[in-house]
Design a protein around this motif. Structure first.
Motif, PDB file in Angstrom:
ATOM      1  N   ARG A 122     -19.557  -4.868  -8.836  1.00  0.00           N
ATOM      2  CA  ARG A 122     -20.116  -2.991  -9.134  1.00  0.00           C
ATOM      3  C   ARG A 122     -21.218  -3.240 -10.226  1.00  0.00           C
ATOM      4  O   ARG A 122     -21.015  -3.337 -11.656  1.00  0.00           O
ATOM      5  N   GLU A 123     -22.068  -2.479 -10.452  1.00  0.00           N
ATOM      6  CA  GLU A 123     -22.908  -1.426 -11.728  1.00  0.00           C
ATOM      7  C   GLU A 123     -21.936  -0.523 -12.364  1.00  0.00           C
ATOM      8  O   GLU A 123     -21.672  -0.016 -11.385  1.00  0.00           O
ATOM      9  N   THR A 125     -22.972   1.671 -14.144  1.00  0.00           N
ATOM     10  CA  THR A 125     -23.595   2.437 -14.726  1.00  0.00           C
ATOM     11  C   THR A 125     -24.547   2.784 -13.518  1.00  0.00           C
ATOM     12  O   THR A 125     -25.502   1.954 -12.845  1.00  0.00           O
ATOM     13  N   MET A 126     -24.866   4.254 -12.967  1.00  0.00           N
ATOM     14  CA  MET A 126     -25.412   4.482 -11.099  1.00  0.00           C
ATOM     15  C   MET A 126     -26.418   5.679 -11.754  1.00  0.00           C
ATOM     16  O   MET A 126     -25.666   6.790 -12.158  1.00  0.00           O
ATOM     17  N   THR A 228     -17.686   5.845 -10.835  1.00  0.00           N
ATOM     18  CA  THR A 228     -19.306   4.690  -9.927  1.00  0.00           C
ATOM     19  C   THR A 228     -18.568   3.406  -9.883  1.00  0.00           C
ATOM     20  O   THR A 228     -18.608   2.977  -8.803  1.00  0.00           O
ATOM     21  N   SER A 237     -32.655   4.228  -8.924  1.00  0.00           N
ATOM     22  CA  SER A 237     -32.970   3.881 -10.012  1.00  0.00           C
ATOM     23  C   SER A 237     -34.263   4.654  -9.910  1.00  0.00           C
ATOM     24  O   SER A 237     -35.380   3.806  -8.949  1.00  0.00           O
TER      25      SER A 237
END
Length: 249
Positions: A122-123, A125-126, A228, A237
C-alpha cells in the motif's frame, strides 16, 4: 574517531542501506541491540571487531563503551533497529556524547512503518483520500505522552495513523480511534515486518483487536489505521498526468 549511529532497518539483513553496510565494515567496534538487530548483519563487521550486545546494558554503560572505544582510537558503529530518527532512544545517547566531547554521525535506515507498508503493498498517501501520515505511540507506564499528543486528539485529524509499541494495548487504540474513524475504517497490523516470520493482519477497527489477540501479537509490530489502507477509487496523481506541463519546474 567517530561514533556512527546506524539504522539497521526493520529486520531483514539486506534492508540495511549501502552506506550503513560500508560504515559497519569500517568500524573496529560495534554496539548492537541483540534483541532487535539480526545477527546476520554482524557479518558485515571486520573479522576482528569487538562486538558488544547492549540488550542488558543501561544508558551509562552504553555511553561508557562508546567513550572508551573513542578514546582507544576506534570508530564505533552503534547499530539500531529501524531508523534512528523515530523511537530509537538515540537522542539521549547523543546528548551524553555531546557532553563527553565525542563526535558522531547518523546513518539513516529503513523505518519499520515503511517495511510494513511494503508488506501490505500500500501507498500510505493517496490523492483526495489522504495526504498525511502520523507516526505515534500511546501512553503507558514507561513514558507518558506530551499534552495534545494523545491518540484521541490526534485521531480528530482523520489522517492515517501509524502506531509503534502499541500492539499490547490494541484495545485502547481501537477505543480511542473509533469515535473519529468509525468501525468500518480499514486497519492493519504487521508484526516482524520483512523477517521470515512476518505476520500480516488486515481488517477494520471493528475486528482488528480480536485478530491481534488471537494471533498472540504483543511486540515488534506496527498498527495502521486509515482510509488509504483500503482505498481503490482515487484520482491519479498529477505527477504523471498527460495534462501536466513537463516544461514547468
Amino acid at each position: 574517531m567517530t561514533v556512527y549511529f546506524i539504522g539497521a532497518g526493520p529486520g531483514a539483513a539486506d534492508l540495511i542501506t549501502v552506506r550503513g553496510a560500508r560504515t559497519l565494515a569500517a568500524c573496529q567496534v560495534c554496539l548492537y541491540a541483540g534483541s532487535l538487530v539480526p545477527r546476520e548483519l554482524l557479518a558485515e563487521c571486520p573479522p576482528d571487531a569487538l562486538l558488544v550486545d547492549t540488550a542488558q546494558l543501561n544508558l551509562d554503560e552504553i555511553t561508557g563503551e562508546l567513550v572508551r572505544a573513542h578514546e582507544s582510537g576506534h570508530d564505533v558503529a552503534r547499530l539500531h533497529s529501524g531508523d534512528p530518527s523515530v523511537f530509537s532512544a538515540v537522542a539521549e545517547q547523543m546528548r551524553r556524547l555531546d557532553a563527553a566531547g565525542v563526535p558522531y554521525e547518523v546513518v539513516p535506515g529503513v523505518p519499520a512503518f515503511a517495511a510494513a507498508a511494503a508488506a501490505l503493498k500500500r501507498e500510505l498517501t493517496m490523492p483526495t483520500v489522504g495526504q498525511t501520515v502520523i507516526l505515534t505511540r500511546i501512553a503507558h507506564r514507561a513514558t507518558a505522552m506530551p499534552d495534545g499528543e494523545d491518540l484521541a486528539t490526534l485521531g480528530r485529524s482523520g489522517a492515517l495513523i501509524v502506531l509503534h509499541l502499541a500492539a499490547r494495548y490494541v484495545d485502547r487504540v481501537v477505543e480511542e480511534l473509533l469515535p473519529h474513524y468509525g468501525a468500518d475504517c480499514p486497519a492493519a497490523v504487521v508484526a516482524m515486518a520483512s523477517r521470515p516470520d512476518e505476520l500480516i493482519l488486515r481488517g477494520s477497527l471493528s475486528d482488528i483487536a480480536e485478530q491481534v489477540k488471537a494471533a498472540g501479537v504483543i511486540r515488534t509490530a506496527v498498527i495502521m489505521v486509515g482510509r488509504t489502507l483500503g482505498a481503490e477509487q482515487f484520482r491519479d496523481s498529477h505527477l504523471y498526468s498527460a495534462e501536466r506541463d513537463r516544461h514547468v519546474c
